[in-house]
Design a protein around this motif. Structure first.
Motif, PDB file in Angstrom:
ATOM      1  N   CYS A  64      -1.771 -49.789  -1.313  1.00  9.80           N
ATOM      2  CA  CYS A  64      -3.260 -49.976  -2.014  1.00  9.80           C
ATOM      3  C   CYS A  64      -2.624 -50.782  -3.371  1.00  9.80           C
ATOM      4  O   CYS A  64      -1.934 -50.408  -4.025  1.00  9.80           O
ATOM      5  CB  CYS A  64      -3.805 -48.541  -2.620  1.00  9.80           C
ATOM      6  N   CYS A  66      -4.910 -51.448  -5.817  1.00  5.39           N
ATOM      7  CA  CYS A  66      -5.758 -51.114  -6.939  1.00  5.39           C
ATOM      8  C   CYS A  66      -5.155 -50.830  -8.099  1.00  5.39           C
ATOM      9  O   CYS A  66      -4.061 -50.499  -8.218  1.00  5.39           O
ATOM     10  CB  CYS A  66      -7.017 -50.240  -6.619  1.00  5.39           C
ATOM     11  N   SER A  67      -5.769 -50.736  -9.436  1.00  5.66           N
ATOM     12  CA  SER A  67      -5.240 -50.923 -10.791  1.00  5.66           C
ATOM     13  C   SER A  67      -4.852 -49.126 -10.801  1.00  5.66           C
ATOM     14  O   SER A  67      -4.226 -48.800 -11.802  1.00  5.66           O
ATOM     15  CB  SER A  67      -5.704 -51.431 -11.712  1.00  5.66           C
ATOM     16  N   LYS A  68      -5.718 -48.309 -10.196  1.00  7.40           N
ATOM     17  CA  LYS A  68      -5.495 -46.883 -10.633  1.00  7.40           C
ATOM     18  C   LYS A  68      -4.604 -46.118  -9.853  1.00  7.40           C
ATOM     19  O   LYS A  68      -4.189 -45.027 -10.444  1.00  7.40           O
ATOM     20  CB  LYS A  68      -7.004 -46.314 -10.086  1.00  7.40           C
ATOM     21  N   CYS A  69      -4.264 -46.824  -8.702  1.00  9.33           N
ATOM     22  CA  CYS A  69      -3.295 -45.726  -7.868  1.00  9.33           C
ATOM     23  C   CYS A  69      -1.851 -45.969  -8.544  1.00  9.33           C
ATOM     24  O   CYS A  69      -1.280 -47.156  -8.776  1.00  9.33           O
ATOM     25  CB  CYS A  69      -3.233 -46.242  -6.374  1.00  9.33           C
ATOM     26  N   ALA A 104     -13.218 -40.724 -12.749  1.00  2.00           N
ATOM     27  CA  ALA A 104     -12.868 -41.504 -11.406  1.00  2.00           C
ATOM     28  C   ALA A 104     -13.280 -40.465 -10.436  1.00  2.00           C
ATOM     29  O   ALA A 104     -13.439 -39.259 -10.409  1.00  2.00           O
ATOM     30  CB  ALA A 104     -11.393 -41.776 -11.316  1.00  2.00           C
ATOM     31  N   ALA A 105     -13.676 -41.092  -9.344  1.00  2.00           N
ATOM     32  CA  ALA A 105     -14.027 -39.959  -8.174  1.00  2.00           C
ATOM     33  C   ALA A 105     -12.741 -39.204  -7.637  1.00  2.00           C
ATOM     34  O   ALA A 105     -12.698 -38.402  -7.329  1.00  2.00           O
ATOM     35  CB  ALA A 105     -14.424 -41.073  -6.880  1.00  2.00           C
ATOM     36  N   ILE A 106     -11.596 -40.110  -7.765  1.00  3.04           N
ATOM     37  CA  ILE A 106     -10.342 -39.516  -7.331  1.00  3.04           C
ATOM     38  C   ILE A 106      -9.832 -38.786  -8.657  1.00  3.04           C
ATOM     39  O   ILE A 106      -9.389 -39.749  -9.550  1.00  3.04           O
ATOM     40  CB  ILE A 106      -9.356 -40.386  -6.678  1.00  3.04           C
ATOM     41  N   ARG A 108      -6.793 -37.945 -10.549  1.00  2.00           N
ATOM     42  CA  ARG A 108      -5.293 -38.103 -10.144  1.00  2.00           C
ATOM     43  C   ARG A 108      -4.622 -37.242 -11.143  1.00  2.00           C
ATOM     44  O   ARG A 108      -4.588 -37.350 -12.212  1.00  2.00           O
ATOM     45  CB  ARG A 108      -5.235 -39.705 -10.491  1.00  2.00           C
ATOM     46  N   PHE A 153      -7.482 -52.970  -0.728  1.00  2.00           N
ATOM     47  CA  PHE A 153      -7.521 -53.369  -2.275  1.00  2.00           C
ATOM     48  C   PHE A 153      -6.809 -54.516  -2.621  1.00  2.00           C
ATOM     49  O   PHE A 153      -6.172 -54.348  -3.834  1.00  2.00           O
ATOM     50  CB  PHE A 153      -7.567 -52.022  -3.173  1.00  2.00           C
ATOM     51  N   SER A 156      -7.409 -56.640  -5.609  1.00  2.00           N
ATOM     52  CA  SER A 156      -7.357 -56.140  -6.815  1.00  2.00           C
ATOM     53  C   SER A 156      -5.969 -56.516  -7.652  1.00  2.00           C
ATOM     54  O   SER A 156      -5.905 -56.190  -8.915  1.00  2.00           O
ATOM     55  CB  SER A 156      -7.585 -54.564  -6.737  1.00  2.00           C
ATOM     56  N   GLU A 159      -6.136 -58.274 -10.664  1.00  2.00           N
ATOM     57  CA  GLU A 159      -6.645 -57.194 -12.142  1.00  2.00           C
ATOM     58  C   GLU A 159      -5.573 -56.718 -12.786  1.00  2.00           C
ATOM     59  O   GLU A 159      -5.755 -56.480 -14.049  1.00  2.00           O
ATOM     60  CB  GLU A 159      -7.618 -56.207 -11.743  1.00  2.00           C
TER      61      GLU A 159
HETATM   62  N1  LIG Z   1     -10.572 -53.400  -8.398  1.00  2.00           N
HETATM   63  C1  LIG Z   1     -10.482 -51.980  -8.858  1.00  2.00           C
HETATM   64  C2  LIG Z   1     -10.725 -51.392  -7.511  1.00  2.00           C
HETATM   65  C3  LIG Z   1     -10.694 -49.616  -7.867  1.00  2.00           C
HETATM   66  C4  LIG Z   1     -11.012 -48.954  -6.651  1.00  2.00           C
HETATM   67  O1  LIG Z   1     -12.130 -48.899  -6.386  1.00  2.00           O
HETATM   68  N2  LIG Z   1     -10.113 -48.126  -6.012  1.00  2.00           N
HETATM   69  C5  LIG Z   1     -10.359 -47.721  -4.730  1.00  2.00           C
HETATM   70  C6  LIG Z   1      -9.024 -47.181  -4.153  1.00  2.00           C
HETATM   71  S1  LIG Z   1      -7.921 -46.187  -4.613  1.00  2.00           S
HETATM   72  C7  LIG Z   1     -10.831 -46.145  -5.055  1.00  2.00           C
HETATM   73  O2  LIG Z   1     -11.689 -45.628  -4.045  1.00  2.00           O
HETATM   74  N3  LIG Z   1     -10.829 -45.504  -6.128  1.00  2.00           N
HETATM   75  C8  LIG Z   1     -11.771 -44.300  -6.462  1.00  2.00           C
HETATM   76  C9  LIG Z   1     -11.021 -43.768  -7.791  1.00  2.00           C
HETATM   77  O3  LIG Z   1     -10.163 -44.467  -8.250  1.00  2.00           O
HETATM   78  O4  LIG Z   1     -11.518 -42.681  -7.979  1.00  2.00           O
HETATM   79  C10 LIG Z   1      -9.389 -51.828  -9.597  1.00  2.00           C
HETATM   80  O5  LIG Z   1      -8.448 -52.347  -9.201  1.00  2.00           O
HETATM   81  O6  LIG Z   1      -9.162 -51.114 -10.579  1.00  2.00           O
END
Ligand SMILES: N[C@@H](CCC(=O)N[C@@H](CS)C(=O)NCC(=O)O)C(=O)O
Ligand SMILES: [Zn+2]
Ligand SMILES: [Zn+2]
Length: 201
Positions: A64, A66-69, A104-106, A108, A153, A156, A159
């Motif tokens: 993934c 994305c910036s959050k994982c 956040a939905a997830i 962490r 993602f 992403s 970002e």
């Molecule tokens: N472009 C955004 C995408 C974030 C995003 O939507 N992440 C997805 C994949 S982990 C998700 O389901 N996020 C939900 C969350 O983080 O709660 C970023 O990089 O922050």
């Protein structure tokens, strides 16, 4: 400051075969083992580590961007899988965990000391993925977890500092490593989300 500069241009710092996607991908993806029974995830603290016990095999493992994982040092991508929340139990030092972003939905749960994300939980019962927890199986010494299947993602990573002009090469690298790149989730998971939406109108 130097870390900031390195992170800004991380896509141009190459290992022998391209950028550092993730150690467990760049070293060669390890296959899943049949009848894998699960294992323990451990944070990076040298003492009083947080330990999470997982029963059974993980699913939908993927890279993934994305910036959050959570990503290990210098990796451009996280590697994240899911398991049923009923198969996850924090067995040691749970008091060291905090939710990094309550909105956040997830949710962490990260170790306050070393910063490693131990698991992500979806607590909204309406969410298509309710009931699943997100985990990083690299935190386990056990071998045989489900292997990463695709890259999500991907766009992403811009970002968090990757240059847009490096994206073609990075997508090609992912493909050559066996991970089809998607800018959201894989078609199979997008179908799960859309089906949930349709069925819950
Ligand atoms: N472009 C955004 C995408 C974030 C995003 O939507 N992440 C997805 C994949 S982990 C998700 O389901 N996020 C939900 C969350 O983080 O709660 C970023 O990089 O922050
Ligand atoms: Zn820790
Ligand atoms: Zn993510």
């Amino acid at each position: 400051m130097i870390n900031k500069i390195i992170s800004k241009y991380k896509a141009t710092f190459c290992c022998t075969n391209g950028v550092l996607i993730h150690p467990n991908i760049d070293k060669g993806i390890q296959p899943a083992l049949n009848n894998f029974k699960g294992g323990e995830l451990k944070c990076h603290c040298r003492s009083k580590a947080v330990i999470v016990e997982i029963k059974g095999q993980s699913a939908h493992n993927h890279a993934c961007g994305c910036s959050k994982c959570w990503k290990p040092a210098d990796a451009l991508f996280s590697v994240v899988a899911v398991i049923s929340k009923d198969n996850l139990k924090v067995t040691n030092n749970e008091s060291k965990l905090k939710v990094i972003d309550d909105s956040a939905a997830i949710k962490r749960f990260a170790c306050k000391e070393c910063g490693v994300h131990m698991y992500g939980r979806i607590d909204n019962t309406e969410h298509p993925f309710f009931g699943l927890d997100f985990i990083h199986t690299e935190l386990s010494t056990q071998k045989g977890w489900s292997a990463p299947e695709f890259a999500a993602f991907v766009s992403s990573i811009i970002e968090t500092g990757t240059k847009p002009e490096d994206m073609d090469a990075i997508r090609q690298q992912l493909t050559s490593q066996g991970l089809t790149p998607y800018d959201c989730l894989s078609p199979a998971l997008m179908d799960v989300i859309a089906t949930h939406t349709e069925n819950n109108k």
